[in-house]
Structure formats: structure tokens, C-alpha cells
Design a protein around this motif. Structure first.
Motif, PDB file in Angstrom:
ATOM      1  N   MET A 132     -17.239  55.660 -15.934  1.00  6.61           N
ATOM      2  CA  MET A 132     -17.364  54.396 -16.029  1.00  6.61           C
ATOM      3  C   MET A 132     -17.979  53.809 -17.370  1.00  6.61           C
ATOM      4  O   MET A 132     -17.488  52.876 -17.771  1.00  6.61           O
ATOM      5  N   HIS A 133     -18.894  54.748 -18.025  1.00 11.04           N
ATOM      6  CA  HIS A 133     -19.199  54.523 -19.524  1.00 11.04           C
ATOM      7  C   HIS A 133     -18.039  53.877 -20.374  1.00 11.04           C
ATOM      8  O   HIS A 133     -17.890  53.029 -21.189  1.00 11.04           O
ATOM      9  N   GLN A 134     -17.198  54.989 -20.371  1.00  9.64           N
ATOM     10  CA  GLN A 134     -16.273  55.245 -21.081  1.00  9.64           C
ATOM     11  C   GLN A 134     -15.072  53.960 -20.908  1.00  9.64           C
ATOM     12  O   GLN A 134     -14.409  53.532 -21.707  1.00  9.64           O
ATOM     13  N   ARG A 135     -14.924  53.731 -19.560  1.00 13.57           N
ATOM     14  CA  ARG A 135     -13.840  52.845 -19.381  1.00 13.57           C
ATOM     15  C   ARG A 135     -14.293  51.516 -19.101  1.00 13.57           C
ATOM     16  O   ARG A 135     -13.487  50.467 -19.170  1.00 13.57           O
ATOM     17  N   VAL A 136     -15.589  51.265 -18.647  1.00 14.35           N
ATOM     18  CA  VAL A 136     -16.126  49.990 -18.488  1.00 14.35           C
ATOM     19  C   VAL A 136     -16.990  49.501 -19.285  1.00 14.35           C
ATOM     20  O   VAL A 136     -16.898  48.246 -20.044  1.00 14.35           O
ATOM     21  N   ILE A 137     -18.311  50.217 -19.547  1.00 10.67           N
ATOM     22  CA  ILE A 137     -19.361  49.641 -20.256  1.00 10.67           C
ATOM     23  C   ILE A 137     -19.297  49.698 -21.795  1.00 10.67           C
ATOM     24  O   ILE A 137     -19.432  48.680 -22.274  1.00 10.67           O
TER      25      ILE A 137
END
Length: 210
Positions: free
Chosen positions: A128-133
Motif C-alpha cells: 500500500m505504501h509503494q502503490r498508494v501512499i
């Protein structure tokens, strides 16, 4: 032939990308409906109208299936908005973040984050950090840099603390209150972001008359 190689439980055999997309869709549906702990390969196979063997051949574990599903389905961040003004750019960014949050993959991601302890959630948190945040923060930095060139943003406003505010606030509010409503997007921009980053002369407003 095995049941995974022929017809699914309720329809003809699917192949290739068509089958893959059906499996991803069924995985998201199950995650949102029952959560990560109760997600089963059997239920995904039924939802995708295929056999368990077709799933296990590619994804030996539930974790690998869910990670691949999120990788394939999380919305792309797109380019930084350029509406010609800081407020319009910020509104567009926060609107995109809300849309990602309320999308089916976004809902599935929030289910996982809310259900698993830190250690078990770590692979999903990293994704989620890599793709969104991280992409969202990068876009915000671009918007603030462009706003600084126009004189709308203070030079010292484009810093990690400010960049973290909106993602952190949106995730907190989603966890406590549910995803923000459309009206809250405007409030987040007008009451939180703009006062934090505006150039000081602009933030002070026009001089008093009379």
C-alpha cells in the motif's frame, strides 16, 4: 482432466487474462464480504467460476493471491493535476485519494489493515505504501512546488510533515468514521491544507477597508 482444468462450478472454462481477472475480482469481493481471516481459496474459486487447482497452480498461499490481486487492481495515481491554481490542484488530489479509498481494491486494503496485526500486515502495508501512499505524496510535492513558483505556497511548506498530513488524516478518519464524504474533501483542502501551505501574504487575506 481435473476440475480446475475444465469447467468452473457454474460456467464454461476460462483462460488466461479472463480467468486471472475473474480470480482477482472474486478475491476482492470475498475480502470485503468476509475479511482476510475467513477468505478461502474455495470461495474464490466459486466466485471466479473455476476450480481450486487453477488458483493453487499460480498462488500457493492466500497471502500471495491477495498481494497479487492488490498489485493488479489498485488504481494508478496518474500525473500531477495542473488546474492553474493551488486550490484546484489540491482538490483534485484529495478527490483522487478519496476515490482510491472507496474503490473495491481500496476497501479490501482497508479491511486487511484493520484486521491483521502489524507483523502479519507488513507485506500488505509495504504494498500500500509503494502503490498508494508514496505516489500520492510525490504528487503533492509536485503540486506544492508548482504552487511555490506561482507564489501561492510558502517556500518552507513543501516538507515531510506537511506532506504526511493529508494521507495520515484521511487514513485516520477512514478507520474511525469511514471514508470521507465528498463535502469533506473540500473541508480538508480549505480548512487544513491551504492554511498550512499558503504564502503568508495570501494567508493573511486582503487588507481591511476603511
Amino acid at each position: 482432466m481435473t476440475s480446475g482444468d475444465t469447467a468452473g462450478p457454474s460456467g464454461p472454462r476460462r483462460r488466461g487474462k479472463v480467468l486471472e481477472q475473474a480470480i482477482f475480482q472474486a478475491t476482492l469481493d470475498e475480502l470485503v464480504a468476509v475479511g482476510y481471516a475467513r477468505l478461502s481459496m474455495e470461495a474464490v474459486a466459486v466466485g471466479a467460476r473455476t476450480g481450486k487447482a487453477a488458483i493453487y497452480r499460480r498462488w500457493p498461499s492466500k497471502e500471495e493471491l491477495v498481494l497479487d490481486t492488490l498489485r493488479a487492481t489498485l488504481p494508478e495515481p496518474g500525473p500531477a493535476p495542473d488546474t492553474g491554481g493551488l486550490r484546484g490542484d489540491l482538490l483534485e488530489l484529495v478527490t483522487r485519494s478519496r476515490a482510491a479509498m472507496i474503490s473495491l481494491p481500496g476497501c479490501a486494503g482497508r479491511v486487511i489493515m484493520g484486521e491483521l496485526d502489524h507483523e502479519r500486515a507488513e507485506p500488505f502495508m509495504g504494498l500500500m505504501h509503494q502503490r498508494v501512499i508514496a505516489p500520492s505524496k510525490s504528487l503533492l510535492r509536485d503540486v506544492l512546488a508548482r504552487g511555490a513558483l506561482r507564489g501561492e505556497v510558502r517556500a518552507d511548506a513543501n516538507n515531510p510533515l506537511v506532506i504526511d498530513v493529508i494521507p495520515a488524516l484521511m487514513m485516520y478518519r477512514a478507520k474511525v468514521h469511514g471514508p470521507p464524504a465528498e463535502a469533506e474533501v473540500v473541508e480538508l483542502v480549505d480548512q487544513v491544507l491551504l492554511p498550512m501551505v499558503r504564502a503568508r501574504a495570501e494567508a493573511a487575506g486582503p487588507p481591511a477597508v476603511g
